[in-house]
Design an enzyme around this catalytic site. Structure first.
Site, PDB file in Angstrom:
ATOM      1  N   ASN A  36       1.858 -19.641 -49.416  1.00  0.00           N
ATOM      2  CA  ASN A  36       3.107 -19.687 -50.195  1.00  0.00           C
ATOM      3  C   ASN A  36       2.891 -20.545 -51.437  1.00  0.00           C
ATOM      4  O   ASN A  36       2.143 -21.514 -51.424  1.00  0.00           O
ATOM      5  CB  ASN A  36       4.224 -20.306 -49.348  1.00  0.00           C
ATOM      6  CG  ASN A  36       5.541 -20.373 -50.092  1.00  0.00           C
ATOM      7  OD1 ASN A  36       5.956 -19.395 -50.725  1.00  0.00           O
ATOM      8  ND2 ASN A  36       6.220 -21.506 -50.026  1.00  0.00           N
ATOM      9  N   HIS A  43       4.874 -22.867 -54.200  1.00  0.00           N
ATOM     10  CA  HIS A  43       6.144 -23.608 -54.297  1.00  0.00           C
ATOM     11  C   HIS A  43       6.157 -24.443 -55.574  1.00  0.00           C
ATOM     12  O   HIS A  43       5.177 -25.117 -55.889  1.00  0.00           O
ATOM     13  CB  HIS A  43       6.328 -24.503 -53.073  1.00  0.00           C
ATOM     14  CG  HIS A  43       7.676 -25.154 -53.052  1.00  0.00           C
ATOM     15  ND1 HIS A  43       8.828 -24.458 -52.769  1.00  0.00           N
ATOM     16  CD2 HIS A  43       8.054 -26.421 -53.319  1.00  0.00           C
ATOM     17  CE1 HIS A  43       9.861 -25.269 -52.863  1.00  0.00           C
ATOM     18  NE2 HIS A  43       9.425 -26.473 -53.192  1.00  0.00           N
ATOM     19  N   SER A  62       2.481 -26.204 -55.920  1.00  0.00           N
ATOM     20  CA  SER A  62       1.607 -26.297 -54.738  1.00  0.00           C
ATOM     21  C   SER A  62       1.389 -24.916 -54.135  1.00  0.00           C
ATOM     22  O   SER A  62       2.294 -24.081 -54.144  1.00  0.00           O
ATOM     23  CB  SER A  62       2.257 -27.165 -53.644  1.00  0.00           C
ATOM     24  OG  SER A  62       2.690 -28.401 -54.135  1.00  0.00           O
ATOM     25  N   ASP A 111       8.561 -24.656 -46.460  1.00  0.00           N
ATOM     26  CA  ASP A 111       7.730 -25.271 -47.500  1.00  0.00           C
ATOM     27  C   ASP A 111       6.851 -26.399 -46.947  1.00  0.00           C
ATOM     28  O   ASP A 111       6.618 -27.411 -47.608  1.00  0.00           O
ATOM     29  CB  ASP A 111       8.605 -25.778 -48.663  1.00  0.00           C
ATOM     30  CG  ASP A 111       9.334 -24.633 -49.349  1.00  0.00           C
ATOM     31  OD1 ASP A 111       8.777 -23.524 -49.399  1.00  0.00           O
ATOM     32  OD2 ASP A 111      10.466 -24.845 -49.810  1.00  0.00           O
TER      33      ASP A 111
HETATM   34  C1  GAR Z   1       7.743 -19.417 -58.673  1.00  0.00           C
HETATM   35  O1  GAR Z   1       8.008 -20.513 -59.504  1.00  0.00           O
HETATM   36  C2  GAR Z   1       7.531 -19.881 -57.250  1.00  0.00           C
HETATM   37  O2  GAR Z   1       6.945 -21.131 -57.142  1.00  0.00           O
HETATM   38  C3  GAR Z   1       8.926 -19.893 -56.712  1.00  0.00           C
HETATM   39  O3  GAR Z   1       9.539 -18.753 -57.256  1.00  0.00           O
HETATM   40  C4  GAR Z   1       8.984 -18.531 -58.552  1.00  0.00           C
HETATM   41  C5  GAR Z   1       8.645 -17.060 -58.685  1.00  0.00           C
HETATM   42  O4  GAR Z   1       8.288 -16.745 -60.006  1.00  0.00           O
HETATM   43  N1  GAR Z   1       8.944 -19.873 -55.283  1.00  0.00           N
HETATM   44  C6  GAR Z   1       9.771 -20.608 -54.542  1.00  0.00           C
HETATM   45  O5  GAR Z   1      10.634 -21.312 -55.000  1.00  0.00           O
HETATM   46  C7  GAR Z   1       9.575 -20.471 -53.042  1.00  0.00           C
HETATM   47  N2  GAR Z   1      10.038 -21.636 -52.362  1.00  0.00           N
HETATM   48  P1  GAR Z   1       7.711 -15.305 -60.338  1.00  0.00           P
HETATM   49  O6  GAR Z   1       8.628 -14.288 -59.680  1.00  0.00           O
HETATM   50  O7  GAR Z   1       7.746 -15.217 -61.833  1.00  0.00           O
HETATM   51  O8  GAR Z   1       6.314 -15.229 -59.785  1.00  0.00           O
END
Ligand code: GAR
Length: 217
Positions: free
Chosen positions: A111, A113, A140, A149
Site C-alpha cells: 500500500n 500512503h 510511505s 495503514d
Molecule cells: C496517493 O496520494 C496515495 O498515497 C493515497 O491516494 C493518492 C492516490 O493518488 N492513498 C491513500 O491515502 C491510502 N491511504 P493517485 O490516484 O493519483 O495515484
C-alpha cells in the site's frame, strides 16, 4: 541483479497518477513487472482511462454492490486470482481490506500512503501535518496487514515543509515522491531483495531504515 517479470494487480479509486508511474516504469524497463489488471471500486476513477490507454484490462468492483466487506473481498480475490497476480498494489485504493484477504495474500499486498508512517494513518494527512506544524512530510510504501495503514514499512521519502505550503502544494510534492518510491518498492520485490524479519523489512538482508531516501534502485 536479475529480476523475474512480476505480475501485478493494481487497485485504485481515483486519479491513478501512481498507476501511471507504474505503467511508465514498466514501459521504460525500469521495473521488471507487467500489470495484468487494474481494479477500481469507483466507476468514474480516471485511472481506469489511463489503464485502457495502456491496453490493460480493467474491472470496476463497486463496494456498494456488496452487503458486507467479506463478500466484497471474496469477489476481489476471485478477480485477482483470474489474473494470477504475484503482487497486489494498492495505489490510491480507498477501501479497507479485511483480515481474511490480507492473510490470503500475506506479504503480497503493498500500500502507498501519503505520510511518513507511523504518523498520520487514515485520511486528510496533508491537512493534519500542516495543523500539527510538522517540519517534514512524505510518503510511505508498506506491506498490508489487517490494521489500517500499518504493516512493515518498505520505503519512505520525505520533503521539508515550507511556510508557504498548502494542502494542495503538499499533495503535489508528495505525489512526486510517491511516483518514485512505489516503482522502486515493486522493483525490489521483483528482484526478490526484500524479506521481513520480526516485523521489519530487510533489503538485501539489511534493515531498510538505513536507506529510506538514499538507496538507488
Ligand atoms: C496517493 O496520494 C496515495 O498515497 C493515497 O491516494 C493518492 C492516490 O493518488 N492513498 C491513500 O491515502 C491510502 N491511504 P493517485 O490516484 O493519483 O495515484
Amino acid at each position: 541483479m536479475n529480476a523475474r517479470l512480476m505480475s501485478l494487480a493494481v487497485l485504485i479509486s481515483g486519479q491513478g497518477s501512481n498507476l501511471q508511474a507504474i505503467i511508465d516504469s514498466c514501459d521504460r524497463g525500469e521495473i521488471s513487472a507487467t500489470i495484468r489488471c487494474v481494479i477500481s471500486n469507483e466507476p468514474d476513477a480516471y485511472g481506469l482511462t489511463r489503464a485502457q490507454h495502456a491496453n490493460i484490462p480493467t474491472h470496476v468492483l463497486k463496494h456498494t454492490d456488496y452487503s458486507s466487506r467479506q463478500l466484497y473481498d471474496h469477489a476481489l480475490a476471485d478477480l485477482i486470482d483470474q489474473y494470477h497476480a504475484d503482487l497486489i498494489v494498492l495505489a490510491g485504493f480507498m477501501r479497507i481490506l479485511g483480515a481474511e484477504i490480507v492473510e490470503k495474500y500475506q506479504y503480497r499486498i503493498i500500500n502507498l500512503h501519503p505520510s511518513l508512517l507511523p504518523k498520520y494513518k487514515g485520511l486528510n494527512t496533508h491537512a493534519r501535518v500542516l495543523a500539527a506544524g510538522d517540519k517534514r512530510h512524505g510518503a510511505s510504501v508498506h506491506f498490508v496487514t489487517a490494521d489500517l495503514d500499518d504493516g512493515p514499512i518498505i520505503t519512505q521519502a520525505s520533503i521539508p515543509i515550507e511556510g508557504s505550503d498548502t494542502i494542495e502544494s503538499l499533495q503535489e510534492k508528495v505525489h512526486e515522491l510517491e511516483h518514485r518510491i512505489l516503482p522502486r518498492a515493486i522493483q525490489w520485490l521483483a528482484q526478490n531483495r526484500l524479506t521481513v524479519d520480526a516485523g521489519q523489512v530487510l533489503l538485501d538482508g539489511k534493515p531498510i531504515t538505513q536507506c529510506r531516501t538514499t538507496c538507488s534502485p
